[in-house]
Design an enzyme around this catalytic site. Structure first.
Site, PDB file in Angstrom:
ATOM      1  N   ARG A  95      11.716  -2.037  10.674  1.00  0.00           N
ATOM      2  CA  ARG A  95      10.690  -1.642  11.640  1.00  0.00           C
ATOM      3  C   ARG A  95      10.557  -2.711  12.714  1.00  0.00           C
ATOM      4  O   ARG A  95      10.612  -3.898  12.421  1.00  0.00           O
ATOM      5  CB  ARG A  95       9.342  -1.473  10.917  1.00  0.00           C
ATOM      6  CG  ARG A  95       9.240  -0.201  10.127  1.00  0.00           C
ATOM      7  CD  ARG A  95       8.037  -0.161   9.210  1.00  0.00           C
ATOM      8  NE  ARG A  95       6.778  -0.576   9.813  1.00  0.00           N
ATOM      9  CZ  ARG A  95       5.593  -0.425   9.222  1.00  0.00           C
ATOM     10  NH1 ARG A  95       5.512   0.166   8.031  1.00  0.00           N
ATOM     11  NH2 ARG A  95       4.488  -0.831   9.800  1.00  0.00           N
ATOM     12  N   ARG A 137       0.279  -8.892  13.637  1.00  0.00           N
ATOM     13  CA  ARG A 137      -0.362  -7.931  12.721  1.00  0.00           C
ATOM     14  C   ARG A 137      -1.308  -8.633  11.747  1.00  0.00           C
ATOM     15  O   ARG A 137      -2.347  -8.098  11.377  1.00  0.00           O
ATOM     16  CB  ARG A 137       0.701  -7.148  11.944  1.00  0.00           C
ATOM     17  CG  ARG A 137       1.385  -6.104  12.826  1.00  0.00           C
ATOM     18  CD  ARG A 137       2.663  -5.633  12.202  1.00  0.00           C
ATOM     19  NE  ARG A 137       2.456  -4.753  11.074  1.00  0.00           N
ATOM     20  CZ  ARG A 137       3.347  -4.555  10.108  1.00  0.00           C
ATOM     21  NH1 ARG A 137       4.504  -5.198  10.129  1.00  0.00           N
ATOM     22  NH2 ARG A 137       3.099  -3.722   9.143  1.00  0.00           N
ATOM     23  N   LYS A 160       0.836  -1.212   0.000  1.00  0.00           N
ATOM     24  CA  LYS A 160       0.000   0.000   0.000  1.00  0.00           C
ATOM     25  C   LYS A 160       0.869   1.261   0.000  1.00  0.00           C
ATOM     26  O   LYS A 160       0.602   2.193  -0.735  1.00  0.00           O
ATOM     27  CB  LYS A 160      -0.922   0.025   1.235  1.00  0.00           C
ATOM     28  CG  LYS A 160      -1.886  -1.147   1.287  1.00  0.00           C
ATOM     29  CD  LYS A 160      -2.919  -0.999   2.414  1.00  0.00           C
ATOM     30  CE  LYS A 160      -2.326  -1.067   3.802  1.00  0.00           C
ATOM     31  NZ  LYS A 160      -1.729  -2.364   4.168  1.00  0.00           N
ATOM     32  N   ARG A 203      11.631  -6.264   4.443  1.00  0.00           N
ATOM     33  CA  ARG A 203      11.450  -4.829   4.226  1.00  0.00           C
ATOM     34  C   ARG A 203      12.450  -4.018   5.041  1.00  0.00           C
ATOM     35  O   ARG A 203      12.719  -4.309   6.198  1.00  0.00           O
ATOM     36  CB  ARG A 203      10.024  -4.442   4.620  1.00  0.00           C
ATOM     37  CG  ARG A 203       9.734  -2.972   4.456  1.00  0.00           C
ATOM     38  CD  ARG A 203       8.265  -2.713   4.337  1.00  0.00           C
ATOM     39  NE  ARG A 203       7.557  -2.864   5.594  1.00  0.00           N
ATOM     40  CZ  ARG A 203       6.252  -2.608   5.723  1.00  0.00           C
ATOM     41  NH1 ARG A 203       5.544  -2.231   4.680  1.00  0.00           N
ATOM     42  NH2 ARG A 203       5.667  -2.749   6.885  1.00  0.00           N
ATOM     43  N   ARG A 252      -8.992   1.144   9.546  1.00  0.00           N
ATOM     44  CA  ARG A 252      -8.541  -0.214   9.846  1.00  0.00           C
ATOM     45  C   ARG A 252      -9.549  -0.956  10.710  1.00  0.00           C
ATOM     46  O   ARG A 252      -9.327  -2.107  11.047  1.00  0.00           O
ATOM     47  CB  ARG A 252      -7.226  -0.131  10.602  1.00  0.00           C
ATOM     48  CG  ARG A 252      -6.005  -0.574   9.792  1.00  0.00           C
ATOM     49  CD  ARG A 252      -4.826  -0.382  10.701  1.00  0.00           C
ATOM     50  NE  ARG A 252      -3.634  -1.050  10.334  1.00  0.00           N
ATOM     51  CZ  ARG A 252      -2.614  -0.511   9.692  1.00  0.00           C
ATOM     52  NH1 ARG A 252      -2.696   0.701   9.225  1.00  0.00           N
ATOM     53  NH2 ARG A 252      -1.505  -1.192   9.512  1.00  0.00           N
TER      54      ARG A 252
HETATM   55  P1  AMP Z   1       1.323   0.780   8.897  1.00  0.00           P
HETATM   56  O1  AMP Z   1       2.500   1.624   8.618  1.00  0.00           O
HETATM   57  O2  AMP Z   1       0.080   1.175   8.150  1.00  0.00           O
HETATM   58  O3  AMP Z   1       1.615  -0.701   8.782  1.00  0.00           O
HETATM   59  O4  AMP Z   1       0.943   1.022  10.440  1.00  0.00           O
HETATM   60  C1  AMP Z   1       1.873   0.725  11.459  1.00  0.00           C
HETATM   61  C2  AMP Z   1       1.175   0.669  12.803  1.00  0.00           C
HETATM   62  O5  AMP Z   1       0.595   1.935  13.107  1.00  0.00           O
HETATM   63  C3  AMP Z   1       0.024  -0.317  12.920  1.00  0.00           C
HETATM   64  O6  AMP Z   1       0.457  -1.647  13.177  1.00  0.00           O
HETATM   65  C4  AMP Z   1      -0.734   0.282  14.102  1.00  0.00           C
HETATM   66  O7  AMP Z   1      -0.059   0.039  15.326  1.00  0.00           O
HETATM   67  C5  AMP Z   1      -0.623   1.767  13.819  1.00  0.00           C
HETATM   68  N1  AMP Z   1      -1.718   2.220  12.931  1.00  0.00           N
HETATM   69  C6  AMP Z   1      -1.603   2.701  11.676  1.00  0.00           C
HETATM   70  N2  AMP Z   1      -2.799   3.026  11.168  1.00  0.00           N
HETATM   71  C7  AMP Z   1      -3.702   2.728  12.137  1.00  0.00           C
HETATM   72  C8  AMP Z   1      -5.116   2.811  12.225  1.00  0.00           C
HETATM   73  N3  AMP Z   1      -5.858   3.253  11.188  1.00  0.00           N
HETATM   74  N4  AMP Z   1      -5.719   2.418  13.379  1.00  0.00           N
HETATM   75  C9  AMP Z   1      -4.993   1.982  14.418  1.00  0.00           C
HETATM   76  N5  AMP Z   1      -3.657   1.846  14.406  1.00  0.00           N
HETATM   77  C10 AMP Z   1      -3.008   2.221  13.270  1.00  0.00           C
END
Ligand code: AMP
Length: 209
Positions: free
Chosen positions: A155, A166, A13, A122, A88
């Site tokens: 990360r 996740r 994404k 990654r 989410r």
């Molecule tokens: P991402 O970079 O989108 O994989 O997001 C990394 C982390 O940020 C996720 O595993 C959550 O801990 C937090 N996070 C990102 N977007 C959301 C969301 N919409 N709702 C809740 N937590 C989020």
């Protein structure tokens, strides 16, 4: 055009949003990037969410929804945006519906085995968020960013235990959004397995149609 990118972690994404942003000339809004930048800058929000992100759990809806509401209120979203990583949960999707009209929801489809492969390889340039993969998209010099030369990082939530968590969170909390948006007739399914340029072509064709 207001676009939501949906799909499991590691489906590409973020990579796609960066390409799509250039094509459509609208901002890429990644809630994960906003949280990570708060953590890096040591803000109150950053301190609050640091442990949550490291474990791979979700930040509480109230916090995330208010953060997105503020971001969507900024001037640069007037002609559209690409939301990456939000909503989410069903509650977040309902809140978003109250904030704005979403034109298209792109659902990236990728199986678990490929997700694990992608996430575990990654690497990230911390200052820009530029994404690499140790096998499929390596930097010119191993371990360092092509442009800034800074050391790449992995990360915390791309480590094996957090990846498994996740994926569970995705299945339980986020996958139901596919049905939610399908019911509204706004979803476009895209195979996320091909190379990013191919996926971009498919997305652009689908958006045109
Ligand atoms: P991402 O970079 O989108 O994989 O997001 C990394 C982390 O940020 C996720 O595993 C959550 O801990 C937090 N996070 C990102 N977007 C959301 C969301 N919409 N709702 C809740 N937590 C989020």
């Amino acid at each position: 055009m207001n676009i939501v990118l949906l799909g499991p972690p590691g489906a590409g994404k973020g990579t796609l949003a960066a390409l799509l942003k250039k094509e459509l000339d609208v901002p890429h809004i990644s809630t994960g990037d906003i949280f990570r930048s708060n953590i890096k800058n040591g803000t109150e929000l950053g301190k609050k969410v640091q442990g949550i992100l490291a474990s791979g759990s979700l930040v509480p809806d109230e916090v995330t929804i208010e953060m997105v509401r503020a971001r969507l209120g900024e001037d640069d979203t007037a002609s559209g945006y690409i939301l990456d990583g939000f909503p989410r949960t069903i509650r977040q999707a309902e809140a978003l519906d109250e904030m704005d009209e979403i034109d298209a929801v792109i659902n990236f489809v990728l199986d678990d085995e490929e997700v694990v492969k992608r996430l575990s390889g990654r690497r990230l340039a911390p200052s820009t968020g530029r994404i690499y993969h140790i096998i499929t998209n390596p930097p010119k010099k191993e371990g360092f960013d092509d442009e800034t030369g800074e050391p790449l990082i992995q990360r915390d939530d791309d480590k094996p235990e957090a990846i498994r968590h996740r994926l569970d969170v995705y299945r339980e909390e986020t996958a139901p959004l596919i049905g939610y948006y399908r019911g509204k007739g706004r979803i476009i399914d895209i195979d996320a397995a091909p190379a990013p340029e191919e996926v971009l072509k498919a997305v652009l064709a689908a958006l045109k149609a």
